[in-house]
Write a protein that holds these residues in place. Structure first.
Motif, mmCIF file in Angstrom:
data_model
loop_
_atom_site.group_PDB
_atom_site.id
_atom_site.type_symbol
_atom_site.label_atom_id
_atom_site.label_comp_id
_atom_site.label_asym_id
_atom_site.label_seq_id
_atom_site.Cartn_x
_atom_site.Cartn_y
_atom_site.Cartn_z
ATOM 1 N N ARG A 72 -11.932 18.714 94.625
ATOM 2 C CA ARG A 72 -10.527 18.352 94.465
ATOM 3 C C ARG A 72 -10.384 17.145 93.544
ATOM 4 O O ARG A 72 -9.549 17.115 92.667
ATOM 5 N N SER A 73 -11.237 16.144 93.767
ATOM 6 C CA SER A 73 -11.180 14.924 92.977
ATOM 7 C C SER A 73 -11.453 15.214 91.505
ATOM 8 O O SER A 73 -10.761 14.718 90.623
ATOM 9 N N VAL A 74 -12.472 16.025 91.241
ATOM 10 C CA VAL A 74 -12.808 16.360 89.862
ATOM 11 C C VAL A 74 -11.690 17.175 89.221
ATOM 12 O O VAL A 74 -11.315 16.940 88.078
ATOM 13 N N ALA A 75 -11.149 18.126 89.970
ATOM 14 C CA ALA A 75 -10.079 18.957 89.432
ATOM 15 C C ALA A 75 -8.840 18.140 89.099
ATOM 16 O O ALA A 75 -8.138 18.420 88.133
ATOM 17 N N GLN A 76 -8.579 17.100 89.877
ATOM 18 C CA GLN A 76 -7.387 16.286 89.671
ATOM 19 C C GLN A 76 -7.593 15.200 88.627
ATOM 20 O O GLN A 76 -6.645 14.668 88.090
ATOM 21 N N HIS A 77 -8.849 14.871 88.336
ATOM 22 C CA HIS A 77 -9.132 13.782 87.399
ATOM 23 C C HIS A 77 -8.843 14.224 85.971
ATOM 24 O O HIS A 77 -9.164 15.319 85.575
ATOM 25 N N ASP A 78 -8.232 13.355 85.205
ATOM 26 C CA ASP A 78 -7.958 13.652 83.801
ATOM 27 C C ASP A 78 -9.137 13.169 82.971
ATOM 28 O O ASP A 78 -9.328 11.974 82.804
ATOM 29 N N TYR A 79 -9.934 14.097 82.462
ATOM 30 C CA TYR A 79 -11.107 13.723 81.691
ATOM 31 C C TYR A 79 -10.789 13.453 80.225
ATOM 32 O O TYR A 79 -11.672 13.191 79.437
ATOM 33 N N ALA A 80 -9.528 13.544 79.864
ATOM 34 C CA ALA A 80 -9.155 13.304 78.474
ATOM 35 C C ALA A 80 -9.087 11.805 78.203
ATOM 36 O O ALA A 80 -8.124 11.139 78.506
ATOM 37 N N THR A 81 -10.162 11.275 77.679
ATOM 38 C CA THR A 81 -10.193 9.882 77.253
ATOM 39 C C THR A 81 -10.649 9.855 75.813
ATOM 40 O O THR A 81 -11.015 10.886 75.248
ATOM 41 N N THR A 82 -10.638 8.714 75.212
ATOM 42 C CA THR A 82 -11.043 8.646 73.817
ATOM 43 C C THR A 82 -12.518 8.969 73.682
ATOM 44 O O THR A 82 -13.310 8.716 74.583
ATOM 45 N N ARG A 83 -12.882 9.499 72.549
ATOM 46 C CA ARG A 83 -14.248 9.962 72.324
ATOM 47 C C ARG A 83 -15.274 8.847 72.485
ATOM 48 O O ARG A 83 -16.365 9.072 72.973
ATOM 49 N N ARG B 227 -29.710 29.579 91.142
ATOM 50 C CA ARG B 227 -29.500 28.145 91.370
ATOM 51 C C ARG B 227 -29.157 27.487 90.053
ATOM 52 O O ARG B 227 -29.555 27.948 88.990
ATOM 53 N N SER B 228 -28.498 26.373 90.108
ATOM 54 C CA SER B 228 -28.319 25.525 88.929
ATOM 55 C C SER B 228 -29.559 24.638 88.835
ATOM 56 O O SER B 228 -29.913 23.958 89.796
ATOM 57 N N PHE B 229 -30.218 24.654 87.686
ATOM 58 C CA PHE B 229 -31.448 23.892 87.502
ATOM 59 C C PHE B 229 -31.253 22.667 86.632
ATOM 60 O O PHE B 229 -32.186 21.900 86.416
ATOM 61 N N GLY B 230 -30.061 22.466 86.128
ATOM 62 C CA GLY B 230 -29.795 21.289 85.323
ATOM 63 C C GLY B 230 -28.453 21.384 84.633
ATOM 64 O O GLY B 230 -27.866 22.461 84.511
ATOM 65 N N PHE B 231 -27.974 20.225 84.230
ATOM 66 C CA PHE B 231 -26.707 20.127 83.512
ATOM 67 C C PHE B 231 -26.844 19.077 82.419
ATOM 68 O O PHE B 231 -27.562 18.097 82.574
ATOM 69 N N VAL B 232 -26.121 19.265 81.336
ATOM 70 C CA VAL B 232 -25.842 18.202 80.374
ATOM 71 C C VAL B 232 -24.326 18.088 80.365
ATOM 72 O O VAL B 232 -23.628 19.059 80.080
ATOM 73 N N ILE B 233 -23.828 16.909 80.729
ATOM 74 C CA ILE B 233 -22.396 16.717 80.945
ATOM 75 C C ILE B 233 -21.898 15.523 80.151
ATOM 76 O O ILE B 233 -22.558 14.494 80.092
ATOM 77 N N ALA C 95 -20.223 12.135 86.122
ATOM 78 C CA ALA C 95 -21.108 13.238 85.708
ATOM 79 C C ALA C 95 -21.634 13.978 86.930
ATOM 80 O O ALA C 95 -21.647 15.208 86.967
ATOM 81 N N ARG C 96 -22.054 13.222 87.942
ATOM 82 C CA ARG C 96 -22.548 13.846 89.173
ATOM 83 C C ARG C 96 -21.456 14.656 89.874
ATOM 84 O O ARG C 96 -21.686 15.777 90.339
ATOM 85 N N ALA C 97 -20.261 14.103 89.937
ATOM 86 C CA ALA C 97 -19.143 14.804 90.584
ATOM 87 C C ALA C 97 -18.805 16.088 89.839
ATOM 88 O O ALA C 97 -18.536 17.125 90.453
ATOM 89 N N PHE C 98 -18.827 16.032 88.520
ATOM 90 C CA PHE C 98 -18.522 17.227 87.742
ATOM 91 C C PHE C 98 -19.601 18.286 87.951
ATOM 92 O O PHE C 98 -19.296 19.465 88.117
ATOM 93 N N GLN D 187 -19.136 22.129 89.542
ATOM 94 C CA GLN D 187 -19.429 23.313 88.731
ATOM 95 C C GLN D 187 -20.637 24.109 89.212
ATOM 96 O O GLN D 187 -20.940 25.149 88.663
ATOM 97 N N SER D 188 -21.330 23.611 90.217
ATOM 98 C CA SER D 188 -22.508 24.297 90.723
ATOM 99 C C SER D 188 -22.111 25.663 91.263
ATOM 100 O O SER D 188 -21.142 25.797 91.990
ATOM 101 N N GLN D 189 -22.879 26.664 90.911
ATOM 102 C CA GLN D 189 -22.558 28.036 91.313
ATOM 103 C C GLN D 189 -23.337 28.491 92.541
ATOM 104 O O GLN D 189 -23.463 29.671 92.793
#
Length: 98
Positions: free
Chosen positions: A10-21, A41-47, A55-58, A62-64
């Motif tokens: 919920r927190s990740v879905a509500q967070h606005d990730y649009a920030t400056t590059r 399993r998910s074996f890794g992410f690049v976020i 990054a951890r929350a995202f 997204q883990s399937q």
């Protein structure tokens, strides 16, 4: 799915990730030890995220699989900032033959 995982999603879905590059960084997340399960399993992410916590929350959101909480636990997974500096090469290759 447990309550803390639902709250993270919920927190990740509500967070606005649009920030400056310039504020975003790349993070690589991987398990500390290999998973017992070798497939589905998910074996890794690049976020791309502002902080390790985000990054951890995202990754958790997204883990399937049924193990979303492991991406929040630094005892079970690593989360390291990727620097643009370094040698040319593959950043992450995650291959599982079945």
């Amino acid at each position: 799915m447990n309550t803390s995982t639902q709250q993270v999603r919920r927190s990740v879905a509500q967070h606005d990730y649009a920030t400056t590059r310039g504020q975003q960084m790349l993070w690589i997340l991987k398990p500390v030890k290999p998973w017992r399960e070798k497939y589905d399993r998910s074996f890794g992410f690049v976020i791309r995220a502002e902080t390790e916590a985000k990054a951890r929350a995202f990754a958790a959101s997204q883990s399937q699989d049924d193990h979303e909480g492991v991406w929040l636990d630094p005892n079970l997974t690593t989360c390291k900032e990727l620097s643009p500096d370094g040698e040319v090469g593959i950043v992450l290759q995650d291959f599982r033959a079945g």
